[in-house]
Motif scaffolding. Structure first.
Motif: not given
Length: 196
Positions: A62-87
């Motif tokens: 969040g700090v290094l990427y900025g709040w927008r890209l940071g939150a989007l990165t976390v959402l993408a990671w959670l999306g990977e988890a929802m798709m079944g990836l072991p993240v």
């Protein structure tokens, strides 16, 4: 070139993300999801429960990427988890973590990335080590509040606090201190953005 995902130009931006193109920011997003997946597998044995580096990585992104890209990165990671990836922690993935006891923490993750990033853009980071610590601790405690509230709803307030909040407070303090120290060192080391 500035995009909507970039941190504010006047804020803390050691990676120079505010000047990066959208394709470069997309690569950073994918890299960030990998960092989050790796941090989720690193745990420190603590009594009574181990503490992972998930929230440390989330607030740092969040700090290094900025709040927008940071939150989007976390959402993408959670999306990977929802798709079944072991993240997730312990190699978890699929839909079960999003409806079980950890659902509140998972819901809090993009919020705390955004909070840490927003506070960094307001100057709560870098060489301002005390405010940086407070920013990270605030994000970590917010995660515990949201996650603990969900857990309390599932198993009762006392058990929710005992299992989902209290054991993680020390870890939140330690991770916040580590983040503030690393960001202070990064700010002192680089007066100009890092070339990536």
């Amino acid at each position: 070139m500035t995009t909507i995902l970039a941190p504010a130009a006047h804020g803390f931006d050691p990676l120079g993300i505010s000047g990066r193109s959208l394709p470069v920011q997309a690569v950073l997003l994918l890299f960030g999801t990998g960092v989050l997946a790796l941090a989720s597998q690193i745990s420190v044995p603590m009594v009574p429960v181990p503490i992972t580096l998930q929230t440390f990585a989330i607030t740092m992104i969040g700090v290094l990427y900025g709040w927008r890209l940071g939150a989007l990165t976390v959402l993408a990671w959670l999306g990977e988890a929802m798709m079944g990836l072991p993240v997730l922690a312990g190699g978890g993935g699929g839909l079960a973590p999003f409806v079980g006891p950890t659902a509140g923490y998972l819901a809090a993750f993009p919020i705390i990335a955004a909070l840490a990033g927003l506070l960094a853009e307001k100057g709560w980071t870098g060489e301002r080590v005390l405010t940086s610590f407070v920013a990270h601790l605030s994000a970590n405690l917010l995660c515990l509040v949201i996650g603990g509230a969900w857990l309390a709803w599932l198993i009762g307030f006392e058990k929710g606090m005992a299992l989902g909040v209290t054991p993680f407070i020390l870890g939140a303090v330690l991770k916040s201190a580590l983040a503030a120290a690393l960001l202070m060192a990064l700010a002192r080391h680089s007066a100009k953005p890092i070339d990536i």
